[in-house]
Design an enzyme around this catalytic site. Structure first.
Site, mmCIF file in Angstrom:
data_model
loop_
_atom_site.group_PDB
_atom_site.id
_atom_site.type_symbol
_atom_site.label_atom_id
_atom_site.label_comp_id
_atom_site.label_asym_id
_atom_site.label_seq_id
_atom_site.Cartn_x
_atom_site.Cartn_y
_atom_site.Cartn_z
ATOM 1 C CD GLU A 304 -6.727 -6.335 3.590
ATOM 2 O OE1 GLU A 304 -6.959 -6.730 2.350
ATOM 3 O OE2 GLU A 304 -7.338 -5.402 3.971
ATOM 4 C CG ASN A 442 -5.375 -5.803 -4.807
ATOM 5 O OD1 ASN A 442 -4.938 -5.399 -4.057
ATOM 6 N ND2 ASN A 442 -4.733 -6.969 -5.265
ATOM 7 C CD GLU A 474 -11.584 -10.252 -2.106
ATOM 8 O OE1 GLU A 474 -11.398 -9.585 -2.008
ATOM 9 O OE2 GLU A 474 -11.658 -12.078 -1.196
HETATM 10 ZN ZN LIG Z 1 -11.835 -9.773 2.768
#
Ligand SMILES: [Zn+2]
Length: 1032
Positions: A304, A442, A474
């Site tokens: 990213e 991820n 996350e």
């Molecule tokens: Zn974030």
């Protein structure tokens, strides 16, 4: 992603600054056919790149023709005509399709209120444009399309809008965004990483469907060297094809002589070789030293936002979701991880093992793909049908328990809260020794910095708070971002604002002992300071270049995004927010959205009769930058509220007419603490009034500071509040007290209140003992103290020091140095003692020195929250600095190491400072990932702030090699390095340096922020030095 690489409290303490350059204030209304058509992935009937586009107005012609410098006030149609001519010449003479890689287009101007001369020129111009338009339109076969004119006759000048591929042929696409004629369905990816030679070979097989007739396939690739390419259409034979590459847009293309037809399926197979990335993006290699001194290597990914294309050719935009089947070959002494569980391992030739992972069961954006080749060990546990594992290097396995237990609790919380089960069978959390961001979400394989995941047996609650926050963030992404993804990076806040908000909300519910609310409040203050600058941007904002995508990872997307969600949730009837987001996640599961989709979902949910139109309210917060200042005035029983843009500019001008739909809350002296005391007034217009009994003594707006606005109470209003607090601190919640302190400093910066008024409010501070108000006041006063110190205003600096000690001295003295369990108390004492020791208070420095001595000879440990202050004091002596360096080099626990590093970087010995900056850049003794932290620490000291600035100038090219232009790390470096300047001479220097960088960084928003901050510092000093001399 969590781009923040440091402790969140440090993050909140980072100098936040900013600026303006009106030229960049508004995005031009560039025609974006892809956007105009139905939202991808529900594809429009016509292929957007094939749509014939008719020029409608002269303005339309100007747009898209490249960068035009239209910053004169007298801008009129004459210059537009000139620009138009120039632009055409540019198009004819250059192979570059667009403007430079890193520029924004100036807003087109209209011909309103022209002079007579201008009028004549305007009319002439319009005639010329109309004629040209007609000629162009009627030229057979030559029309304006998004990609340019595709007339087969090669002599037509417009033909050259296509750029040249690396082999000299025309590259058949000229846009930054990919066309929507082809859609990837699945990727079959096989990789052969060679950790001895630091390169890898790969084969990527992409199954695609043709959505609209087309003669080309365009996808992304960055620094991959293709060795073979074949193409197969339907059931036909595979045949070799030529790959064309256009490096500036990181794209490759395959051209076909016959059209691929809508509805057909095809397969592209690409073999390639590439080196591991030398930066922290893409497929990169890294090494770490084990306890026994042996060096271990590993390879990991960070895709990213735009780096999947560095590891495999792909349609690297978030809306091109597909499935992935990943296979990795490795040596027997390594293990591999990917998004999905391992399906099988097979021995292959050369003594290698081939690991094949299960095919993804969900459609996934390319930036979420991940794989790791390393030698890590896991601990695991089963949590509601998901195998959760935490991986680390083997010697740090003992530090993984906290992360595993916390993940288990949070995963259960989210499964229940969202009413959607986490969709994969496994969830790995991996601590990577060399990792720039805080963490990356991820899908199924979340990667972390070691400090964001590992917790030592003796770690303090503050360290646990950091780890729990990052995990909570996350994990929230597994729904917000992974399951439902923003269509394009302009709406990054849908991922990041939400994950940030959920991280605070979930921790408050699951781990209330972590006192996360204080951190969230401080974070809201800091993002307001930044959003007040003219260089800020709307939460949802246009992005058209690689660097602009990188720049979206900033405080506005994360922290303002989270703040406005808090405001929304606080203003909606109970459960509407939660029900709305559940509906949103269910409705868009597996697909892509934009901001309106979210507001619509939240509006559609009806939970009570007081139905709120969320779209109407929230679009004013996401579509314009900044936030409102609400001014209160009282006359008899009438209260008048007025709103205006809280805009910090160095010339005091406030030109914007922005209005917000503000859910204003208020309390008063008759009822001020409990949630039931809160009253609401919706301020949608410039002014609004409501009634209040005249007997009410004082009024406090923005209850507990859940709203994203600043309040000015006028002289009388402030005096009444100050009076109330002096009599009894507890008449307001600690959040409300902190909010008053923040607001009055902000108003002083805006020039609305004198610094004398600020000092008057602070008179009550000697009675204050709560963490948030004390920390906010200390931070603000310390910022002023540092600026005075750097300006060599020694007398004033000394007086500021006395002022701080006078107000906080007794609180400082009452702090203990032993173990402390309450996070809030730890935060408070760390802030107080750091301040006391930095002001050379003998009680503080002596305690710190003694503790360091005991620590270095192994007879005592230092509580985690006090390590930084102890190491900082120790580092002021040359002998102890050497001891600390030795400890740093031999410490394994990363959280300790970082605090040691902050100590080392706080030395005032210039020789050592130069060494530490260089060591951070070289990456041998100090990892390069720590350089932003080193710079941010060195710059605060008197000895180092000028060295930092020289260092950044001298090493700029090496810095942007490591940290890409626009990235969070380089934003942090730019802002830190210039944060201590408040003089015209420094302003000129900084301006001179950055303007010379051109595409190497001059257009970064953080550069504008830095310049504006210096101007504001300069202005504040000019205006307030007399008051300080008189009153301090
Ligand atoms: Zn974030």
């Amino acid at each position: 992603m969590d781009p923040f690489d440091s402790h969140s409290a440090e993050r909140a303490n980072l100098p936040r600054n900013m600026i303006e350059n009106s030229m960049f204030e508004e995005e031009p209304d560039v025609v974006d056919l892809a956007k105009d058509s139905a939202a991808f992935p529900t594809f429009p009937a016509l292929d957007p790149d094939e749509v014939v586009f008719e020029p409608r107005t002269s303005r339309l012609l100007v747009r898209g023709l490249g960068e035009n410098d239209m910053d004169e006030d007298e801008e009129d149609c004459e210059s537009s005509a000139r620009l138009l001519g120039m632009s055409f010449m540019n198009r004819s003479s250059s192979n570059r399709p667009n403007s430079s890689l890193y520029t924004r287009q100036a807003p087109p101007r209209s011909c309103s209120r022209p002079s007579a001369r201008t009028m004549v020129v305007c009319v002439l111009f319009l005639v010329i444009v109309a004629s040209m338009t007609m000629v162009l339109y009627f030229l057979p076969g030559c029309t304006f399309t998004k990609a340019g004119c595709r007339r087969p006759n090669k002599t037509t000048p417009q033909e050259t809008v296509y750029p040249n591929a690396t082999n000299g042929e025309l590259f058949p696409w000229a846009q930054f965004r990919l066309p929507h004629s082809i859609r990837p369905l699945s990727y079959n990816l096989t990789l052969f990483p060679d950790l001895d030679n630091m390169n890898f070979t790969g084969r990527t097989v992409i199954n695609m469907s043709v959505l609209h007739n087309t003669k080309r396939i365009i996808l992304h690739s960055d620094n991959l060297h293709f060795t073979k390419a074949t193409f197969k259409l339907g059931d036909g034979e595979a045949s070799d094809v030529t790959i064309l590459e256009y490096k500036p847009n990181q794209q490759i293309a395959v051209k076909f002589s016959a059209e691929l037809k809508a509805g057909q399926y095809c397969v592209l197979t690409l073999d390639y070789i590439a080196n591991f990335s030398h930066t922290y993006g893409g497929f990169y290699n890294s090494s770490y030293t084990e306890k026994d001194g042996n060096k271990s290597v590993l390879a990991a990914t960070q895709f990213e936002p735009l780096s999947a294309r560095k590891a495999f050719p792909c349609f690297d935009e978030p809306a091109f979701k597909a499935t992935f089947l990943i296979t990795i070959n490795r040596k027997p002494n390594y293990m591999t991880l990917s998004n999905m569980p391992l399906a099988k391992s097979t021995n292959i030739s050369g003594g290698l093992i081939q690991d094949e992972f299960e095919k993804t069961t969900v459609n996934m954006s390319t930036y979420l793909v991940a794989f790791i080749i390393a030698n890590f060990t896991p601990i695991s546990k089963n949590v509601s049908n998901t195998q959760v594992s935490v991986y680390s290097v083997p010697e740090k396995k003992e530090h993984t328990d906290y992360a595993l237990n916390t993940t288990a609790k949070l995963l259960e919380f989210y499964n229940n809260f969202f009413e959607i089960e986490y969709p994969l069978k496994k969830l790995d959390l991996v601590a990577i020794p060399d990792f720039l961001a805080g963490a990356m979400e991820n899908w199924g394989l979340i990667t972390f910095r070691e400090t964001s995941l590992l917790v030592g047996k003796q770690s303090s609650p503050l360290e646990k708070q950091v780890v729990a926050s990052v995990i909570a963030h996350e994990l929230a992404h597994q729904w917000f971002g992974n399951l439902v993804t923003m269509s394009w990076w302009n709406d990054l806040w849908l991922n990041e604002g939400f994950a940030t908000y959920m991280q605070y909300m979930s921790l408050q519910a699951v781990l209330p002992q972590l006192d996360i609310g204080n951190l969230f409040l401080a974070m809201r203050f800091r993002v307001m300071d930044r959003d007040a600058l003219n260089s800020s941007h709307a939460v949802s904002t246009e992005v058209n270049t690689v660097e602009q995508v990188e720049e979206m990872f900033d405080a506005v997307s994360y922290e303002k995004g989270a703040s406005i969600l808090l405001m929304l949730n606080a203003s909606l009837p109970d459960q509407q927010f939660r029900k709305g987001i559940i509906q949103y996640l269910k409705q868009f599961s597996g697909s892509n959205t934009d901001t309106d989709d979210l507001w619509n979902s939240l509006t559609q949910v009806e939970v009570s009769t007081q139905h709120q139109n969320v779209s109407e309210m929230m679009s004013s917060w996401t579509s314009q930058k900044g936030f409102p200042l609400v001014t209160v005035s009282r006359k008899g029983d009438q209260v008048t509220l007025t709103q205006e843009h809280f805009l910090l500019t160095s010339d005091n001008a406030n030109h914007t007419s922005s209005l917000w739909n503000i859910p204003v809350t208020y309390i008063n002296n008759s009822c001020s603490l409990a949630p039931e005391c809160k009253q609401v007034f919706n301020l949608k217009t410039k002014t609004g009034t409501f009634k209040l009994p005249e007997s009410v003594k004082w009024l406090k707006l923005n209850y507990r500071n859940t709203g994203f606005y600043i309040v000015h109470y006028g002289n009388e209003g402030w005096a009444a509040l100050q009076d109330a607090l002096s009599n009894n601190v507890s008449v307001l919640t600690h959040e409300d007290r902190a909010s008053l302190i923040h607001n009055i400093f902000a108003l002083s910066r805006l020039g609305r209140v004198s610094f004398y008024q600020v000092l008057t409010l602070l008179n009550y501070m000697s009675k204050e003992t709560e963490t948030t108000p004390v920390m906010e006041a200390l931070l603000q006063l310390n910022n002023i103290y540092r600026l005075l110190d750097k300006r060599q205003e020694h007398r004033l600096a000394t007086r500021m020091k006395s002022y701080i000690l006078q107000n906080f001295g007794s609180l400082m003295d009452s702090q203990t140095w032993g173990e402390e369990e309450s996070v809030s108390k730890q935060e408070l004492r760390a802030a107080l003692l750091e301040m006391a020791c930095s002001l050379n208070q003998p009680n503080c420095t002596q305690q710190a020195k003694d503790l360091f001595k005991q620590y270095s000879n192994g007879t005592s440990r230092i509580p985690g929250d006090l390590q930084r202050v102890v190491f900082t004091v120790a580092a002021q002596s040359d002998e102890d600095w050497e001891t600390l360096l030795y400890m740093y080099a031999h410490a394994t626990y990363d959280a300790d190491k970082r605090k040691m590093l902050q100590g080392l970087a706080s030395t005032q010995n210039t020789r050592k400072l130069v060494w530490i900056l260089k060591a951070g850049l070289n990456g041998e003794i100090i990892q390069t990932q720590e350089l932003p932290l080193v710079i941010n620490t060195v710059v605060k000291g008197f000895a180092g702030y000028l060295f930092v600035w020289d260092f950044v100038q001298e090493n700029w090219d090496r810095l942007i090699e490591k940290f890409p232009v626009g990235s969070y790390a380089i934003q942090s470096i730019v802002k830190s390095a210039t944060s201590q300047f408040s003089t015209q001479a420094h302003l000129d220097q900084v301006q001179g340096f950055f303007s010379g960088l051109k595409e190497r960084g001059s257009q970064m928003r953080s550069v504008q922020e830095a310049l504006e901050t210096i101007r504001l510092n300069l202005r504040w000093m000019d205006q307030n030095l007399p008051t300080l001399r008189k009153r301090l």
